[in-house]
Scaffold this motif. Structure first.
Motif, mmCIF file in Angstrom:
data_model
loop_
_atom_site.group_PDB
_atom_site.id
_atom_site.type_symbol
_atom_site.label_atom_id
_atom_site.label_comp_id
_atom_site.label_asym_id
_atom_site.label_seq_id
_atom_site.Cartn_x
_atom_site.Cartn_y
_atom_site.Cartn_z
ATOM 1 N N SER A 193 -48.040 21.831 48.518
ATOM 2 C CA SER A 193 -49.115 22.688 49.008
ATOM 3 C C SER A 193 -48.578 23.950 49.662
ATOM 4 C CB SER A 193 -49.996 21.927 50.005
ATOM 5 O OG SER A 193 -49.243 21.497 51.115
ATOM 6 N N HIS A 194 -49.367 25.029 49.613
ATOM 7 C CA HIS A 194 -49.070 26.242 50.357
ATOM 8 C C HIS A 194 -50.177 26.458 51.391
ATOM 9 C CE1 HIS A 194 -52.214 28.620 48.412
ATOM 10 N NE2 HIS A 194 -51.703 28.395 47.204
ATOM 11 N N GLN A 195 -49.970 27.421 52.286
ATOM 12 C CA GLN A 195 -50.932 27.654 53.358
ATOM 13 C C GLN A 195 -51.584 29.028 53.269
ATOM 14 O OE1 GLN A 195 -48.616 27.161 56.917
ATOM 15 N NE2 GLN A 195 -47.411 29.022 56.591
ATOM 16 N N GLU A 196 -51.558 29.638 52.070
ATOM 17 C CA GLU A 196 -52.212 30.923 51.893
ATOM 18 C C GLU A 196 -53.725 30.757 51.966
ATOM 19 O OE1 GLU A 196 -50.354 33.757 51.665
ATOM 20 O OE2 GLU A 196 -48.741 32.331 52.062
ATOM 21 N N ASP A 197 -54.424 31.849 52.313
ATOM 22 C CA ASP A 197 -55.877 31.786 52.472
ATOM 23 C C ASP A 197 -56.618 31.756 51.134
ATOM 24 O OD1 ASP A 197 -55.719 31.779 55.246
ATOM 25 O OD2 ASP A 197 -55.789 33.974 55.375
ATOM 26 N N ASP A 198 -56.003 32.276 50.091
ATOM 27 C CA ASP A 198 -56.653 32.362 48.784
ATOM 28 C C ASP A 198 -56.809 30.966 48.188
ATOM 29 O OD1 ASP A 198 -57.467 32.829 46.190
ATOM 30 O OD2 ASP A 198 -56.146 34.535 45.896
ATOM 31 N N PRO A 199 -58.054 30.487 48.013
ATOM 32 C CA PRO A 199 -58.245 29.116 47.501
ATOM 33 C C PRO A 199 -57.957 28.980 46.017
ATOM 34 C CG PRO A 199 -60.361 30.200 47.735
ATOM 35 C CD PRO A 199 -59.339 31.158 48.290
ATOM 36 N N ASP A 200 -57.693 30.090 45.331
ATOM 37 C CA ASP A 200 -57.449 30.045 43.888
ATOM 38 C C ASP A 200 -56.038 30.509 43.538
ATOM 39 O OD1 ASP A 200 -60.084 29.172 43.150
ATOM 40 O OD2 ASP A 200 -60.795 31.186 43.616
ATOM 41 N N LEU A 201 -55.141 30.435 44.489
ATOM 42 C CA LEU A 201 -53.787 30.926 44.286
ATOM 43 C C LEU A 201 -52.831 29.768 44.040
ATOM 44 C CD1 LEU A 201 -52.044 33.742 44.937
ATOM 45 C CD2 LEU A 201 -51.299 32.349 46.868
ATOM 46 N N HIS A 202 -52.035 29.883 42.995
ATOM 47 C CA HIS A 202 -50.949 28.922 42.826
ATOM 48 C C HIS A 202 -49.637 29.662 42.651
ATOM 49 C CE1 HIS A 202 -51.384 29.676 38.468
ATOM 50 N NE2 HIS A 202 -50.231 29.048 38.289
ATOM 51 N N LEU A 203 -48.560 29.013 43.055
ATOM 52 C CA LEU A 203 -47.239 29.618 43.070
ATOM 53 C C LEU A 203 -46.252 28.716 42.335
ATOM 54 C CD1 LEU A 203 -47.170 30.485 46.885
ATOM 55 C CD2 LEU A 203 -47.717 32.064 45.025
ATOM 56 N N VAL A 210 -39.967 20.075 43.166
ATOM 57 C CA VAL A 210 -41.396 20.406 43.202
ATOM 58 C C VAL A 210 -41.574 21.720 42.460
ATOM 59 C CG1 VAL A 210 -43.376 20.945 44.636
ATOM 60 C CG2 VAL A 210 -41.764 19.216 45.387
ATOM 61 N N GLU A 211 -42.437 21.738 41.450
ATOM 62 C CA GLU A 211 -42.512 22.913 40.580
ATOM 63 C C GLU A 211 -43.560 23.926 41.002
ATOM 64 O OE1 GLU A 211 -41.259 21.775 36.194
ATOM 65 O OE2 GLU A 211 -42.825 20.431 36.935
ATOM 66 N N PHE A 212 -44.708 23.454 41.515
ATOM 67 C CA PHE A 212 -45.799 24.367 41.816
ATOM 68 C C PHE A 212 -46.370 24.085 43.199
ATOM 69 C CE2 PHE A 212 -45.611 24.037 37.206
ATOM 70 C CZ PHE A 212 -45.551 25.380 36.846
ATOM 71 N N PHE A 213 -46.886 25.145 43.816
ATOM 72 C CA PHE A 213 -47.594 25.044 45.090
ATOM 73 C C PHE A 213 -49.029 25.501 44.876
ATOM 74 C CE2 PHE A 213 -43.184 26.133 46.630
ATOM 75 C CZ PHE A 213 -42.883 24.859 47.084
ATOM 76 N N ALA A 214 -49.966 24.809 45.507
ATOM 77 C CA ALA A 214 -51.385 25.135 45.388
ATOM 78 C C ALA A 214 -52.050 24.932 46.745
ATOM 79 C CB ALA A 214 -52.027 24.246 44.309
ATOM 80 N N PRO A 215 -53.308 25.364 46.897
ATOM 81 C CA PRO A 215 -53.985 25.227 48.192
ATOM 82 C C PRO A 215 -54.040 23.771 48.634
ATOM 83 C CG PRO A 215 -55.225 26.671 46.729
ATOM 84 C CD PRO A 215 -54.160 26.043 45.898
ATOM 85 N N GLY A 216 -53.570 23.497 49.848
ATOM 86 C CA GLY A 216 -53.574 22.126 50.349
ATOM 87 C C GLY A 216 -53.693 22.022 51.851
ATOM 88 N N GLN A 217 -53.979 23.131 52.527
ATOM 89 C CA GLN A 217 -54.070 23.123 53.976
ATOM 90 C C GLN A 217 -55.498 23.405 54.418
ATOM 91 O OE1 GLN A 217 -51.291 22.242 55.816
ATOM 92 N NE2 GLN A 217 -50.434 21.910 53.774
ATOM 93 N N LYS A 218 -56.060 22.472 55.174
ATOM 94 C CA LYS A 218 -57.430 22.592 55.693
ATOM 95 C C LYS A 218 -58.423 22.912 54.580
ATOM 96 C CE LYS A 218 -55.820 24.024 60.267
ATOM 97 N NZ LYS A 218 -55.846 25.061 61.324
ATOM 98 N N VAL A 219 -58.315 22.133 53.519
ATOM 99 C CA VAL A 219 -59.190 22.299 52.359
ATOM 100 C C VAL A 219 -60.480 21.521 52.583
ATOM 101 C CG1 VAL A 219 -59.376 21.943 49.877
ATOM 102 C CG2 VAL A 219 -57.161 22.512 50.888
ATOM 103 N N GLN A 220 -61.613 22.116 52.241
ATOM 104 C CA GLN A 220 -62.870 21.379 52.287
ATOM 105 C C GLN A 220 -62.957 20.492 51.054
ATOM 106 O OE1 GLN A 220 -66.442 23.703 52.545
ATOM 107 N NE2 GLN A 220 -67.718 21.929 53.036
#
Length: 277
Positions: A193-203, A210-220
């Motif tokens: 998981s990453h902590q960026e604000d963009d809910p549609d961003l993957h890295l 670990v190959e990819f990071f996606a929204p995972g912090q304080k997700v509704q």
């Protein structure tokens, strides 16, 4: 009750007496540019299986669940049966809701391998993954793992079986610096998981495993009883990537797992392709 059968996959060791014309392959190219495939498709026609704690049916953030199974162990072994019972602890529903938000028209099914308070066993987990792979789902979301070495060899075989038949396993990395499985295998798509604000961003992670990071912090996320909560963890980054896989496959259904990884790689926000503007 259905006891899963496990036919051995056919093996081809060499090409003898045949040429290229005898082994034609119908293929799709990757989305060009990859972002169009991610943003322009909705997951329609793609079967996604959530191997987890079950999924609550008709949750407003999940919508319809196509089919549900449960894996259980008794004195006669480990079995799989279809069930109308939903989620026992909320985790699977949370994952399904993220998949639905990301790929709204995909078909979601559930294989329950966890019980109350996230209880479970390695044998049940293995059977759940095996069942999902041999049902030939397009995408399997696995927001859980095991640290027990005794399951590694069989998990690796299952991950390879999925990879070679075209089933994509998207697996969550452990939330701490712990080596667990199957996310550690190169044949799966591993997610943190990453902590960026963009809910549609993957890295893309330039320093795997670990190959990819996606929204995972304080997700509704969706939760039991038609409710929602905010929660954090790699568990919730994983279904986002699973949903993106469904969207890409919806537009290019014949992509292989390695092509799908490449599409995710090229569309990651931090990847700059040499020579592109």
């Amino acid at each position: 009750m259905t006891t899963a059968q496990h036919p051995a996959p056919a093996l081809t060791w060499g090409l003898r007496g045949r040429g290229p014309a005898d082994v034609p392959v119908a293929a799709d190219g990757p989305p060009d540019p990859p972002e169009q495939g991610l943003l322009g498709s909705t997951g329609r026609g793609i079967r996604v299986c959530v191997v987890d704690s079950g999924v609550e049916r008709d949750h407003p953030m999940v919508g319809p669940v196509d089919r549900s199974w449960r894996v259980f162990k008794d004195a006669d072994g480990v079995h799989v049966e279809e069930t109308e019972e939903g989620d026992l602890c909320g985790h699977g529903t949370a994952c399904a809701g993220i998949i639905r938000r990301t790929a709204p028209d995909c078909e979601i099914s559930s294989v329950r391998v966890l019980g109350d308070r996230f209880s479970g066993s390695g044998d049940v987990l293995l059977e759940g993954i095996r069942w999902a792979v041999r049902q030939r789902f397009d995408v399997v979301n696995l927001s859980l793992s095991t640290t027990h070495d005794r399951f590694v060899d069989e998990l690796r075989r299952l991950a390879d079986e999925a990879y070679f038949q075209g089933t994509v396993i998207v697996a969550a990395a452990h939330n701490t610096r712990v080596e667990s499985f199957p996310w550690r295998f190169s044949s799966v798509i591993s997610v943190g998981s990453h902590q960026e604000d963009d809910p549609d961003l993957h890295l893309y992670n330039p320093e795997p495993p670990v190959e990819f990071f996606a929204p995972g912090q304080k997700v509704q996320v969706a939760w039991l009883g038609g409710t929602s909560i905010r929660s954090s963890g790699n568990s919730y980054a994983t279904p986002f990537i699973a949903g993106l896989c469904a969207r890409i496959l919806s537009s290019s259904p014949r992509l292989t797992p390695f092509q799908l990884k490449n599409a995710l790689y090229l569309s990651a926000a931090n990847v700059r392709v040499h020579g592109s503007r």
